[in-house]
Scaffold this motif. Sequence first.
Motif, PDB file in Angstrom:
ATOM      1  N   MET A  59       0.826  -1.212   0.000  1.00 31.24           N
ATOM      2  CA  MET A  59       0.000   0.000   0.000  1.00 31.24           C
ATOM      3  C   MET A  59       0.859   1.260   0.000  1.00 31.24           C
ATOM      4  SD  MET A  59      -3.114  -1.064  -0.235  1.00 31.24           S
ATOM      5  CE  MET A  59      -2.450  -2.437  -1.211  1.00 31.24           C
ATOM      6  N   SER A  60       1.982   1.213   0.690  1.00 34.53           N
ATOM      7  CA  SER A  60       2.863   2.382   0.740  1.00 34.53           C
ATOM      8  C   SER A  60       3.377   2.754  -0.651  1.00 34.53           C
ATOM      9  CB  SER A  60       4.041   2.092   1.680  1.00 34.53           C
ATOM     10  OG  SER A  60       4.949   3.166   1.686  1.00 34.53           O
ATOM     11  N   VAL A  61       3.825   1.755  -1.406  1.00 33.00           N
ATOM     12  CA  VAL A  61       4.318   2.008  -2.760  1.00 33.00           C
ATOM     13  C   VAL A  61       3.189   2.492  -3.660  1.00 33.00           C
ATOM     14  CG1 VAL A  61       5.348   0.936  -4.810  1.00 33.00           C
ATOM     15  CG2 VAL A  61       6.188   0.338  -2.524  1.00 33.00           C
ATOM     16  N   LEU A  62       2.029   1.867  -3.528  1.00 36.90           N
ATOM     17  CA  LEU A  62       0.880   2.238  -4.350  1.00 36.90           C
ATOM     18  C   LEU A  62       0.451   3.677  -4.082  1.00 36.90           C
ATOM     19  CD1 LEU A  62      -1.100   0.895  -6.378  1.00 36.90           C
ATOM     20  CD2 LEU A  62      -2.585   0.401  -4.423  1.00 36.90           C
ATOM     21  N   GLU A  63       0.377   4.054  -2.823  1.00 40.54           N
ATOM     22  CA  GLU A  63      -0.039   5.413  -2.465  1.00 40.54           C
ATOM     23  C   GLU A  63       0.963   6.450  -2.953  1.00 40.54           C
ATOM     24  OE1 GLU A  63      -0.538   5.199   1.739  1.00 40.54           O
ATOM     25  OE2 GLU A  63      -2.586   4.382   1.627  1.00 40.54           O
ATOM     26  N   ARG A  64       2.229   6.091  -2.936  1.00 38.15           N
ATOM     27  CA  ARG A  64       3.254   7.013  -3.421  1.00 38.15           C
ATOM     28  C   ARG A  64       3.083   7.271  -4.917  1.00 38.15           C
ATOM     29  NH1 ARG A  64       8.651   5.749  -4.658  1.00 38.15           N
ATOM     30  NH2 ARG A  64       8.363   3.688  -3.714  1.00 38.15           N
ATOM     31  N   ALA A  65       2.718   6.235  -5.663  1.00 37.27           N
ATOM     32  CA  ALA A  65       2.519   6.401  -7.104  1.00 37.27           C
ATOM     33  C   ALA A  65       1.235   7.150  -7.417  1.00 37.27           C
ATOM     34  CB  ALA A  65       2.497   5.032  -7.780  1.00 37.27           C
ATOM     35  N   ALA A  66       0.184   6.858  -6.656  1.00 40.34           N
ATOM     36  CA  ALA A  66      -1.132   7.445  -6.940  1.00 40.34           C
ATOM     37  C   ALA A  66      -1.324   8.805  -6.301  1.00 40.34           C
ATOM     38  CB  ALA A  66      -2.220   6.496  -6.450  1.00 40.34           C
ATOM     39  N   ASN A  67      -0.508   9.100  -5.285  1.00 39.72           N
ATOM     40  CA  ASN A  67      -0.656  10.346  -4.522  1.00 39.72           C
ATOM     41  C   ASN A  67      -2.055  10.464  -3.909  1.00 39.72           C
ATOM     42  OD1 ASN A  67       0.328  12.739  -3.401  1.00 39.72           O
ATOM     43  ND2 ASN A  67      -0.471  13.980  -5.098  1.00 39.72           N
ATOM     44  N   THR A  68      -2.561   9.338  -3.421  1.00 42.15           N
ATOM     45  CA  THR A  68      -3.855   9.334  -2.735  1.00 42.15           C
ATOM     46  C   THR A  68      -3.893   8.145  -1.787  1.00 42.15           C
ATOM     47  OG1 THR A  68      -6.248   9.501  -3.049  1.00 42.15           O
ATOM     48  CG2 THR A  68      -5.117   7.876  -4.395  1.00 42.15           C
ATOM     49  N   SER A  69      -4.808   8.167  -0.857  1.00 44.27           N
ATOM     50  CA  SER A  69      -4.931   7.088   0.124  1.00 44.27           C
ATOM     51  C   SER A  69      -5.447   5.809  -0.524  1.00 44.27           C
ATOM     52  CB  SER A  69      -5.886   7.510   1.244  1.00 44.27           C
ATOM     53  OG  SER A  69      -6.235   6.407   2.054  1.00 44.27           O
ATOM     54  N   SER A  70      -4.962   4.680  -0.018  1.00 46.94           N
ATOM     55  CA  SER A  70      -5.451   3.384  -0.481  1.00 46.94           C
ATOM     56  C   SER A  70      -6.643   2.898   0.340  1.00 46.94           C
ATOM     57  CB  SER A  70      -4.331   2.338  -0.381  1.00 46.94           C
ATOM     58  OG  SER A  70      -3.968   2.136   0.990  1.00 46.94           O
ATOM     59  N   GLY A  71      -6.936   3.584   1.450  1.00 43.50           N
ATOM     60  CA  GLY A  71      -8.015   3.137   2.325  1.00 43.50           C
ATOM     61  C   GLY A  71      -7.585   2.084   3.328  1.00 43.50           C
ATOM     62  N   TYR A  72      -6.279   1.838   3.444  1.00 45.27           N
ATOM     63  CA  TYR A  72      -5.757   0.841   4.375  1.00 45.27           C
ATOM     64  C   TYR A  72      -5.715   1.412   5.785  1.00 45.27           C
ATOM     65  CZ  TYR A  72      -2.288  -2.172   6.679  1.00 45.27           C
ATOM     66  OH  TYR A  72      -1.625  -2.998   7.559  1.00 45.27           O
ATOM     67  N   ARG A  73      -6.267   0.656   6.753  1.00 39.30           N
ATOM     68  CA  ARG A  73      -6.294   1.107   8.151  1.00 39.30           C
ATOM     69  C   ARG A  73      -5.948  -0.057   9.079  1.00 39.30           C
ATOM     70  NH1 ARG A  73     -11.652   2.824  10.146  1.00 39.30           N
ATOM     71  NH2 ARG A  73     -10.426   3.387  11.979  1.00 39.30           N
TER      72      ARG A  73
END
Length: 404
Positions: free
Chosen positions: A80-94
Amino acid sequence: MASQSGELNTAVIGGGIVGLLTAWQLRLTGHTVTIVDPEPGAQASYAAAGMLAPISEVQYGQQQLWDLMTASRAEYPEFMSVLERAANTSSGYRENGTLLVAADPGDRAAVADLVTVQQAQGMDVSPLTSSALRRREPALRPGLAKTWDVPGDHQVNPRQLIRCVTQALEAELAEADFPGAGQPATWVARRAAGVERNGDGSLRVEYDDAASADFAQALVVPGLGYEHIAGLPQRHPLNLRPVYGDVIRLRVGRDQLGPGEDRLISATVRARVGGRSVYLVPRASDDPLEPGGVVVGASSREDGMPGTHAGSVAELLEDAAAVLPGVREMELMEITTRARPGTPDDRPYLGVPEAGTSLVVSTGFHRHGVLLAPLAARLGAALLNGEQLTARDAQLVQACALRR
């Protein structure tokens, strides 16, 4: 065949969470991906609550499935960290933890038996006293028979994750940050009607409008749509069946919260009420799609009814209110029904159906698709890339064998 930039031109047939996360993993490893799906993220992924609960969802006699779930859960934070860095938005992971709840004495024995199995496997499950529960979750009904704490089971909002991975697939990625990544994804809003091997070893994907396109490789991840794809898939049939689920989305009213409160419950609650199972998954107050929401689910039906089953919804609401009385005062936002692709042993299918073809099948994730998606993405991409698997990864792939 390769794209003009020299990257692998790869089709991903199916745009659920597993398909999209695998497409992202493929892009990271140099592929230019084309996602073939008329409505990406609109099927089982859209209904899912998003529990990441390998401990809470363990069942008797499912050691191999638990191994898969545990391995995938461990991959979530970094993925999720890598994905959020690419998308510049939250993945919704909590990371909000989970509570196992037995509503009455009759339920207590059944849940306690499962907890004994979990603890025997070294899982982190511990009992909570009534006073400790009241301090943590005062909105839960007083007098619940027993509660256990499962701190390692968390959640992700699947709809937000779909949005996040879509943006990552479409983003222009800097070479310095994502070395070797492929070009932004292409989307084909059609159904795949067939996949066949060409004479030169490439794969031809036939669409439902009689058009077609050639690709160097393909990942077939269409859920229950697998049996409707001619060619290679129909020569290698899989034992899939539709398991329908009804899921309810509620919103907590502002008048239900005290001063300084932004949610009614903090942890995910998985409860047994009168012998039935129900879960309540709270969304954060700043969730961009379901702020202050509570997801209640889910029925598990094999009655062939694709529409919403009224009795199942009534039972879910009744059982949820028996654990969290505030449910009766919430706003009913949505009821969603989708079919999940079930398999005989609940383990998914992942593998190469036919030697000599650059095609990987990934389907049959049943009710665990969201949880298993990062692992399925990494292993699916590794198989397409012809990577040498570690002994552990080879064991996990074997657990998902197409023929078993």
